[in-house]
Design an enzyme around this catalytic site. Structure first.
Site, PDB file in Angstrom:
ATOM      1  N   HIS A  83       4.529   4.988  -8.920  1.00  8.15           N
ATOM      2  CA  HIS A  83       3.670   4.279  -8.584  1.00  8.15           C
ATOM      3  C   HIS A  83       3.446   2.781  -8.953  1.00  8.15           C
ATOM      4  O   HIS A  83       3.540   1.750  -8.277  1.00  8.15           O
ATOM      5  CB  HIS A  83       2.096   4.856  -8.775  1.00  8.15           C
ATOM      6  CG  HIS A  83       1.657   6.241  -8.271  1.00  8.15           C
ATOM      7  ND1 HIS A  83       1.855   7.270  -8.991  1.00  8.15           N
ATOM      8  CD2 HIS A  83       1.457   6.471  -6.803  1.00  8.15           C
ATOM      9  CE1 HIS A  83       1.346   8.297  -8.073  1.00  8.15           C
ATOM     10  NE2 HIS A  83       1.207   7.646  -6.977  1.00  8.15           N
ATOM     11  N   VAL A  88      11.496   6.787  -7.150  1.00  8.71           N
ATOM     12  CA  VAL A  88      11.858   6.893  -8.331  1.00  8.71           C
ATOM     13  C   VAL A  88      12.055   8.212  -9.142  1.00  8.71           C
ATOM     14  O   VAL A  88      11.093   9.092  -8.623  1.00  8.71           O
ATOM     15  CB  VAL A  88      10.654   6.233  -9.396  1.00  8.71           C
ATOM     16  CG1 VAL A  88      11.008   6.092 -11.007  1.00  8.71           C
ATOM     17  CG2 VAL A  88      10.580   4.691  -8.955  1.00  8.71           C
ATOM     18  N   LEU A 126      -1.508   8.281 -11.493  1.00  6.79           N
ATOM     19  CA  LEU A 126      -0.331   7.172 -11.349  1.00  6.79           C
ATOM     20  C   LEU A 126       0.822   7.824 -12.331  1.00  6.79           C
ATOM     21  O   LEU A 126       0.492   8.165 -13.502  1.00  6.79           O
ATOM     22  CB  LEU A 126      -0.903   6.101 -11.802  1.00  6.79           C
ATOM     23  CG  LEU A 126      -2.087   5.571 -10.758  1.00  6.79           C
ATOM     24  CD1 LEU A 126      -2.381   4.034 -10.931  1.00  6.79           C
ATOM     25  CD2 LEU A 126      -1.605   5.771  -9.355  1.00  6.79           C
ATOM     26  N   GLU A 144       9.845   5.374  -0.606  1.00  6.25           N
ATOM     27  CA  GLU A 144      10.491   6.125   0.445  1.00  6.25           C
ATOM     28  C   GLU A 144      10.563   7.852   0.133  1.00  6.25           C
ATOM     29  O   GLU A 144      10.806   8.649   0.774  1.00  6.25           O
ATOM     30  CB  GLU A 144      11.744   6.021   0.312  1.00  6.25           C
ATOM     31  CG  GLU A 144      12.123   4.484   0.899  1.00  6.25           C
ATOM     32  CD  GLU A 144      13.541   4.120   0.791  1.00  6.25           C
ATOM     33  OE1 GLU A 144      14.288   4.452   0.217  1.00  6.25           O
ATOM     34  OE2 GLU A 144      13.774   3.120   1.531  1.00  6.25           O
ATOM     35  N   GLN A 156       5.737   9.785   5.917  1.00  5.56           N
ATOM     36  CA  GLN A 156       4.487   8.715   5.785  1.00  5.56           C
ATOM     37  C   GLN A 156       4.767   7.287   6.108  1.00  5.56           C
ATOM     38  O   GLN A 156       3.963   6.768   6.643  1.00  5.56           O
ATOM     39  CB  GLN A 156       3.917   9.155   4.430  1.00  5.56           C
ATOM     40  CG  GLN A 156       3.076   8.137   4.037  1.00  5.56           C
ATOM     41  CD  GLN A 156       1.965   8.434   2.697  1.00  5.56           C
ATOM     42  OE1 GLN A 156       1.301   9.519   2.760  1.00  5.56           O
ATOM     43  NE2 GLN A 156       2.470   7.822   1.529  1.00  5.56           N
TER      44      GLN A 156
HETATM   45  P1  AMP Z   1       0.413   9.121  -3.634  1.00  3.04           P
HETATM   46  O1  AMP Z   1      -0.479   8.878  -4.730  1.00  3.04           O
HETATM   47  O2  AMP Z   1       1.188  10.581  -3.892  1.00  3.04           O
HETATM   48  O3  AMP Z   1      -0.387   9.155  -2.410  1.00  3.04           O
HETATM   49  O4  AMP Z   1       1.574   8.145  -3.445  1.00  3.04           O
HETATM   50  C1  AMP Z   1       0.992   6.662  -3.311  1.00  3.04           C
HETATM   51  C2  AMP Z   1       2.313   5.893  -3.040  1.00  3.04           C
HETATM   52  O5  AMP Z   1       3.160   6.126  -4.211  1.00  3.04           O
HETATM   53  C3  AMP Z   1       3.005   6.262  -1.765  1.00  3.04           C
HETATM   54  O6  AMP Z   1       3.469   5.120  -1.022  1.00  3.04           O
HETATM   55  C4  AMP Z   1       4.286   7.106  -2.345  1.00  3.04           C
HETATM   56  O7  AMP Z   1       5.408   7.293  -1.609  1.00  3.04           O
HETATM   57  C5  AMP Z   1       4.448   6.613  -3.578  1.00  3.04           C
HETATM   58  N1  AMP Z   1       5.386   7.205  -4.465  1.00  3.04           N
HETATM   59  C6  AMP Z   1       4.799   8.518  -5.028  1.00  3.04           C
HETATM   60  N2  AMP Z   1       6.022   9.110  -5.698  1.00  3.04           N
HETATM   61  C7  AMP Z   1       6.863   8.019  -5.729  1.00  3.04           C
HETATM   62  C8  AMP Z   1       8.171   8.008  -6.318  1.00  3.04           C
HETATM   63  N3  AMP Z   1       8.592   8.993  -7.163  1.00  3.04           N
HETATM   64  N4  AMP Z   1       8.955   6.876  -6.321  1.00  3.04           N
HETATM   65  C9  AMP Z   1       8.314   5.930  -5.454  1.00  3.04           C
HETATM   66  N5  AMP Z   1       7.228   5.940  -4.777  1.00  3.04           N
HETATM   67  C10 AMP Z   1       6.548   6.861  -5.070  1.00  3.04           C
END
Ligand code: AMP
Length: 286
Positions: A42, A181, A38, A153, A158
């Site tokens: 996240h 972010v 995380l 986003e 996805q």
């Molecule tokens: P992941 O752990 O990569 O599967 O991501 C889990 C959630 O966090 C997904 O909805 C991602 O789109 C979101 N997420 C990952 N990186 C970012 C970021 N930099 N900014 C905003 N949301 C993110």
């Protein structure tokens, strides 16, 4: 003072019991699906969930079905203790961290496959990836019975895949998109950034900078095809070995665009050494 530890459940039974008791007491529940490692991206989803719902439930599951390469699955960072501490700090109420057998028990045979928005971009380069995403998210929504779920986003395709199957299957959950972010230099936060060497890290912002330059060139009236080729070249000349795609698409149905429309979005994916980075931005004047 350290925050109290976040409660962790590992089975569908325990998750349902916990969420069910909250909902029976009139509380609303927001879900934040993650694969762990995380970061502030996240945690922004956790904050958004806490703003809208009474309880925030994060999930941590490195979903084998959405990896097309075993090597990528094996090197995906796994940092559960650290993740649990961050969730406690962020005041999440629960962490659901099932093992693979809980999600895909012996004999598991069902696949959720979304056509249309899954085509091309990350769906083209990674066969089966979005089936894996749609399948695990369907299960997480049905297992938890949450009222809403939060998606970044940063993974825009996805997000559209999830919105599509939720509508198509009448799953009673509200999907909340959240902005990407970024680091100060523009690099989108990602669990995969941990796999960049210091040298690669200095090159990594080129993906975002190229998207921004391309958006500006499109808004200045330059032709889409030429701007896409320039964007690809810029990323390559920054030291990325391979550009999987650099494309303009309609932000709703994700169809490729050959000219600029009001709701256009730019998407890129490229490799720095063994690390695949993705990013996307809206093409607007604001
Ligand atoms: P992941 O752990 O990569 O599967 O991501 C889990 C959630 O966090 C997904 O909805 C991602 O789109 C979101 N997420 C990952 N990186 C970012 C970021 N930099 N900014 C905003 N949301 C993110």
């Amino acid at each position: 003072m350290p925050s109290a530890a976040v409660d962790i459940v590992r089975t569908v039974h325990d998750l349902r019991e916990k969420v069910g008791s909250w909902r029976a007491g009139g509380l609303t529940v927001g879900l934040i699906p993650t694969m762990g490692a995380l970061h502030a991206g996240h945690l922004s989803l956790v904050r958004a969930a806490l703003d809208r719902y009474d309880r925030a439930v994060a999930t941590l599951f490195v979903n084998p079905r959405q990896f097309d390469r075993l090597e990528d699955l094996a090197k995906y960072p796994r940092t559960e203790d650290d993740d649990a501490a961050k969730l406690a700090e962020a005041k999440a109420h629960l962490l659901y961290a099932p093992n693979v057998g809980e999600i895909y028990p012996e004999g598991y045979s069902t696949n959720i496959s979304v056509s249309g928005v899954s085509a091309g971009l990350c769906g083209g380069d990674r066969p089966g990836h979005f089936d894996g995403v749609a399948t695990v998210c369907t299960k997480l929504f049905l297992q938890s019975g949450a009222d809403g779920a939060f998606f970044g986003e940063k993974d825009f395709q996805q997000l559209r895949v999830v919105q599509r199957f939720v509508r198509d299957l009448n799953i009673p959950i509200v999907i909340h998109p959240c902005p990407t972010v970024r680091e100060e230099d523009g690099l989108a936060l990602s669990s995969r950034n941990k796999n960049l060497t210091a040298e690669m890290r200095t090159r990594a912002p080129a993906i975002y900078n190229s998207l921004r330059d391309a958006a500006k060139r499109l808004l200045d009236g330059n032709a889409v095809e030429a701007v896409m080729a320039e964007g690809t070249d810029k990323i390559r000349s920054a030291g990325f070995e391979k550009v999987d795609y650099f494309e303009l698409r309609d932000a709703d149905n994700l169809q490729p665009l050959d000219s600029l429309y009001p709701n256009s979005r730019l998407f890129a994916a490229a490799w720095l050494g063994p690390v695949r980075l993705i990013d996307n931005i809206a093409v607007t004047n604001s």
